[in-house]
Design an enzyme around this catalytic site. Structure first.
Site, PDB file in Angstrom:
ATOM      1  N   LYS A 176       0.891  -1.173   0.000  1.00 50.37           N
ATOM      2  CA  LYS A 176       0.000   0.000   0.000  1.00 50.37           C
ATOM      3  C   LYS A 176       0.918   1.209   0.000  1.00 50.37           C
ATOM      4  O   LYS A 176       1.437   1.625   1.033  1.00 50.37           O
ATOM      5  CB  LYS A 176      -0.882  -0.021   1.266  1.00 50.37           C
ATOM      6  N   GLU A 252       9.062   0.991  11.369  1.00 54.69           N
ATOM      7  CA  GLU A 252      10.059   2.063  11.294  1.00 54.69           C
ATOM      8  C   GLU A 252       9.279   3.371  11.373  1.00 54.69           C
ATOM      9  O   GLU A 252       8.553   3.725  10.438  1.00 54.69           O
ATOM     10  CB  GLU A 252      10.875   1.948  10.009  1.00 54.69           C
ATOM     11  N   CYS A 286      13.279  10.601   7.757  1.00 53.07           N
ATOM     12  CA  CYS A 286      13.018  10.228   9.155  1.00 53.07           C
ATOM     13  C   CYS A 286      14.274  10.353  10.004  1.00 53.07           C
ATOM     14  O   CYS A 286      14.195  10.551  11.205  1.00 53.07           O
ATOM     15  CB  CYS A 286      12.486   8.808   9.221  1.00 53.07           C
ATOM     16  N   GLU A 388       8.073  16.005  16.073  1.00 56.73           N
ATOM     17  CA  GLU A 388       8.625  15.811  14.736  1.00 56.73           C
ATOM     18  C   GLU A 388       7.907  16.757  13.757  1.00 56.73           C
ATOM     19  O   GLU A 388       6.676  16.761  13.684  1.00 56.73           O
ATOM     20  CB  GLU A 388       8.437  14.369  14.275  1.00 56.73           C
TER      21      GLU A 388
HETATM   22  P1  NAD Z   1       1.826   8.139   7.735  1.00 56.46           P
HETATM   23  O1  NAD Z   1       1.939   7.346   8.977  1.00 56.46           O
HETATM   24  O2  NAD Z   1       0.885   9.266   7.689  1.00 56.46           O
HETATM   25  O3  NAD Z   1       1.423   7.198   6.505  1.00 56.46           O
HETATM   26  C1  NAD Z   1       2.201   6.074   6.152  1.00 56.46           C
HETATM   27  C2  NAD Z   1       1.311   5.062   5.447  1.00 56.46           C
HETATM   28  O4  NAD Z   1       0.360   4.549   6.365  1.00 56.46           O
HETATM   29  C3  NAD Z   1       0.516   5.626   4.277  1.00 56.46           C
HETATM   30  O5  NAD Z   1       0.537   4.685   3.237  1.00 56.46           O
HETATM   31  C4  NAD Z   1      -0.870   5.779   4.861  1.00 56.46           C
HETATM   32  O6  NAD Z   1      -1.901   5.722   3.896  1.00 56.46           O
HETATM   33  C5  NAD Z   1      -0.931   4.578   5.776  1.00 56.46           C
HETATM   34  N1  NAD Z   1      -1.906   4.653   6.873  1.00 56.46           N
HETATM   35  C6  NAD Z   1      -2.304   5.746   7.554  1.00 56.46           C
HETATM   36  N2  NAD Z   1      -3.170   5.399   8.525  1.00 56.46           N
HETATM   37  C7  NAD Z   1      -3.325   4.046   8.465  1.00 56.46           C
HETATM   38  C8  NAD Z   1      -4.088   3.094   9.196  1.00 56.46           C
HETATM   39  N3  NAD Z   1      -4.870   3.446  10.212  1.00 56.46           N
HETATM   40  N4  NAD Z   1      -4.007   1.791   8.832  1.00 56.46           N
HETATM   41  C9  NAD Z   1      -3.203   1.398   7.812  1.00 56.46           C
HETATM   42  N5  NAD Z   1      -2.457   2.262   7.077  1.00 56.46           N
HETATM   43  C10 NAD Z   1      -2.509   3.570   7.402  1.00 56.46           C
HETATM   44  O7  NAD Z   1       3.325   8.611   7.399  1.00 56.46           O
HETATM   45  P2  NAD Z   1       3.805   9.562   6.203  1.00 56.46           P
HETATM   46  O8  NAD Z   1       3.295  10.937   6.468  1.00 56.46           O
HETATM   47  O9  NAD Z   1       3.498   8.906   4.910  1.00 56.46           O
HETATM   48  O10 NAD Z   1       5.398   9.539   6.392  1.00 56.46           O
HETATM   49  C11 NAD Z   1       6.081  10.403   7.250  1.00 56.46           C
HETATM   50  C12 NAD Z   1       6.358   9.720   8.570  1.00 56.46           C
HETATM   51  O11 NAD Z   1       7.070   8.506   8.333  1.00 56.46           O
HETATM   52  C13 NAD Z   1       7.246  10.520   9.501  1.00 56.46           C
HETATM   53  O12 NAD Z   1       6.785  10.381  10.817  1.00 56.46           O
HETATM   54  C14 NAD Z   1       8.604   9.838   9.364  1.00 56.46           C
HETATM   55  O13 NAD Z   1       9.465  10.011  10.458  1.00 56.46           O
HETATM   56  C15 NAD Z   1       8.198   8.425   9.193  1.00 56.46           C
HETATM   57  N6  NAD Z   1       9.246   7.649   8.531  1.00 56.46           N
HETATM   58  C16 NAD Z   1       9.999   6.795   9.288  1.00 56.46           C
HETATM   59  C17 NAD Z   1      11.043   6.081   8.700  1.00 56.46           C
HETATM   60  C18 NAD Z   1      11.916   5.148   9.498  1.00 56.46           C
HETATM   61  O14 NAD Z   1      12.715   4.425   8.895  1.00 56.46           O
HETATM   62  N7  NAD Z   1      11.823   5.132  10.811  1.00 56.46           N
HETATM   63  C19 NAD Z   1      11.285   6.235   7.339  1.00 56.46           C
HETATM   64  C20 NAD Z   1      10.495   7.126   6.603  1.00 56.46           C
HETATM   65  C21 NAD Z   1       9.475   7.828   7.211  1.00 56.46           C
HETATM   66  O1  6OD Z   2      18.169   3.533   3.950  1.00 58.22           O
HETATM   67  C1  6OD Z   2      17.241   2.836   4.361  1.00 58.22           C
HETATM   68  O2  6OD Z   2      17.235   1.604   4.226  1.00 58.22           O
HETATM   69  C2  6OD Z   2      16.124   3.473   5.053  1.00 58.22           C
HETATM   70  N1  6OD Z   2      15.189   2.633   5.549  1.00 58.22           N
HETATM   71  C3  6OD Z   2      16.053   4.824   5.137  1.00 58.22           C
HETATM   72  C4  6OD Z   2      15.025   5.533   5.798  1.00 58.22           C
HETATM   73  C5  6OD Z   2      14.883   6.863   5.605  1.00 58.22           C
HETATM   74  C6  6OD Z   2      13.839   7.596   6.222  1.00 58.22           C
HETATM   75  O3  6OD Z   2      13.327   8.575   5.761  1.00 58.22           O
END
Ligand code: NAD
Ligand code: 6OD
Length: 484
Positions: A176, A252, A286, A388
């Site tokens: 998704k 993550e 992130c 954040e």
């Molecule tokens: P988000 O949590 O809003 O959405 C992520 C995904 O989850 C989307 O596909 C969304 O449609 C889906 N989603 C939302 N609610 C849901 C539910 N109730 N059930 C199932 N799916 C659902 O995140 P975003 O805005 O797309 O991304 C930004 C966030 O992601 C930031 O907080 C960032 O720190 C985090 N992030 C973390 C990492 C990591 O490796 N730790 C990497 C990239 C991004």
């Molecule tokens: O480099 C990766 O494998 C990884 N998961 C990066 C995450 C970046 C977050 O925005």
């Protein structure tokens, strides 16, 4: 108008229920995304389960690895199409997507195919109570149908980072993608068909979270495990859904990462490193650094140097030569980031640079551009230091001692990443060990070796992926004991 279709059982499927995809650089509609509902989720789960029982389930690991290498080669052959799709969806600089997003999107398949092909399992021999012998060995089998729920910031890279190991381990996946970035996951469906990945192994369902494809996938009893990258709050909702049926999750999540710069650091390298960690991908990483702590003797000089760097970043659309800062992903996210810019001022920040919206020419005035922003002077309780933001901004505060820097960095519910800058080996090791994070970079940031453990501590995640750690989530390990 481009149509982004679902990819179910090897076929592209329209649903007639569509939503708009807009370009971040000018807010123009660039496509219609077909939202999947419960019926499409049911069909994908059934196809994923059937694939596990078919050719894919019987395939040798060597053949699977060959096919995944072919997937990577085909992504690279169609590099320009993947690049164009990612740039249209995200608006990020061409140089960034062409050097990081797309190459890593391909590499994720090769690296995990090779790891799974070459990593042995454990074996023990023991003496039984009656003096005989027994041997145990571990056998790995795929977990089953995996739900892969993805964010929008590095769409292809973060999706394949999970799909690569999941498929290498013999699972099937239902992806998704974020509603903001439907393109590259859809294009990957064409690649899967072209190289001969069996139907139902890789599937894509579009839509939102609650009341849409995201929730329907995570609640579906035919999904055996959920791997998710996104906000911590979303992780909580997905974990609640996964509790039914006691399905495993790999998360993550968000971060509020610190950068720590000691006075003995190589000054220019530290400034360049924090420029990247604060502003790369318009702060939508992130692992990014929104809290910077700089040792007092170099504090003023560092703030001035980072200001100069921020002000030298060229703001604009992907194709602008030399562009360093693209737009934020959406109007909604722009409003959120600008809301924090306003709160910083209300809470008494000194705005070193930025704080608003840049003047953009022509159609780009409608885009989601914001200025790179630096604050000083806020108490540690300020919302821009605690929450954040996920934008191109950071607060810089001075510190005096190593202990103080560690305490400041750790004073957060999150625990994803830290970047530490020092030339003293002892300081580097002590600080790295004392910081409560999953990832600590010293004199570097976002430098990746895909064999290493990746993930977050505290509210930044559950579990680790990368190298053999991915196998822990994507397989069931069975111990087989034989009494000789
Ligand atoms: P988000 O949590 O809003 O959405 C992520 C995904 O989850 C989307 O596909 C969304 O449609 C889906 N989603 C939302 N609610 C849901 C539910 N109730 N059930 C199932 N799916 C659902 O995140 P975003 O805005 O797309 O991304 C930004 C966030 O992601 C930031 O907080 C960032 O720190 C985090 N992030 C973390 C990492 C990591 O490796 N730790 C990497 C990239 C991004
Ligand atoms: O480099 C990766 O494998 C990884 N998961 C990066 C995450 C970046 C977050 O925005």
């Amino acid at each position: 108008m481009k149509q982004f279709l679902n990819f179910i059982n090897g076929e592209f499927v329209a649903t007639g229920r569509t939503f708009e995809k807009r370009a971040p650089a000018n807010n123009q509609v660039i496509g219609q995304v077909h939202e999947a509902g419960q019926a499409e989720v049911d069909a994908a789960v059934a196809a994923g389960r059937a694939a596990l029982k078919g050719e894919w389930g019987r395939m040798s690991v060597v053949r699977r690895a060959e096919l995944l290498h072919a997937v990577a080669d085909e992504i690279n052959r169609r590099f320009d199409e993947f690049l164009a799709a990612e740039l249209a969806d995200t608006g990020k600089p061409h140089s960034l997507a062409s050097h990081i997003d797309i190459p890593r999107g391909a590499a994720n398949f090769k690296v995990f195919a090779d790891i799974v092909k070459n990593v042995p399992t454990e074996s023990f021999q023991m003496t039984t109570p009656d003096g005989g012998t027994a041997i145990s060995y571990a056998a790995r089998s795929p977990l089953g149908v995996i739900g892969v729920i993805c964010p929008w910031n590095l769409p292809l890279l973060l999706m394949t980072w999970k799909v690569g190991p999941a498929l290498a381990c013999g699972n099937t996946v239902i992806v998704k993608p974020s509603e903001e970035t439907p393109a590259t996951a859809t294009l990957l469906g064409e690649v899967m068909n072209a190289v001969g990945i069996p139907k139902g192994v890789y599937q894509v369902l579009h839509g939102f979270g609650p009341g849409s494809a995201g929730e329907f996938i995570t609640r579906h009893p035919g999904i055996n495990g959920i791997t998710f990258t996104g906000e911590t709050r979303t992780g909580e909702a997905i974990m609640a859904a996964a509790a039914k049926g006691v399905r495993p999750v790999s998360f993550e999540l968000g971060g509020k990462n610190a950068g720590i710069v000691f006075a003995d650091a190589d000054f220019d390298k530290a400034v360049a490193g924090i420029t990247r960690s604060a502003f790369e991908n318009c702060g939508q990483v992130c692992l990014g650094t929104e809290r910077v702590y700089v040792q007092r003797p170099i504090f003023e000089k560092f703030v001035q140097a980072l200001k100069d760097k921020a002000e030298s970043l060229k703001i604009g659309p992907s194709e602008l030569p030399g562009v360093g800062l693209g737009p934020l992903i959406s109007a909604e996210h722009k409003a959120k980031v600008l809301g924090y810019y306003a709160q910083a001022v209300e809470q008494g920040a000194t705005v070193v640079t930025g704080g608003g919206v840049p003047d953009m020419p022509g159609e780009y005035a409608q885009g989601h551009f914001v200025q790179p922003t630096i604050w000083t002077g806020l108490p540690e309780t300020a919302s821009v230091i605690r929450e954040e933001i996920f934008g191109p901004c950071c607060h810089i505060a001075p510190f005096d001692t190593e202990e103080e820097a560690i305490a400041l960095a750790n004073a957060t519910d999150y625990g994803l990443a830290t970047t530490v800058w020092t030339q003293n080996l002892g300081t580097a090791h002590r600080v790295a060990n004392a910081i409560e994070v999953g990832l600590c970079w010293v004199n570097s940031w976002f430098l990746r070796d895909l064999r290493t453990a990746f993930g977050g501590a505290k509210a930044s995640g559950i579990g680790r992926e990368g190298g053999v750690h991915s196998l822990e989530f994507y397989t069931e390990t069975k111990n087989i004991m034989i009494r000789l």
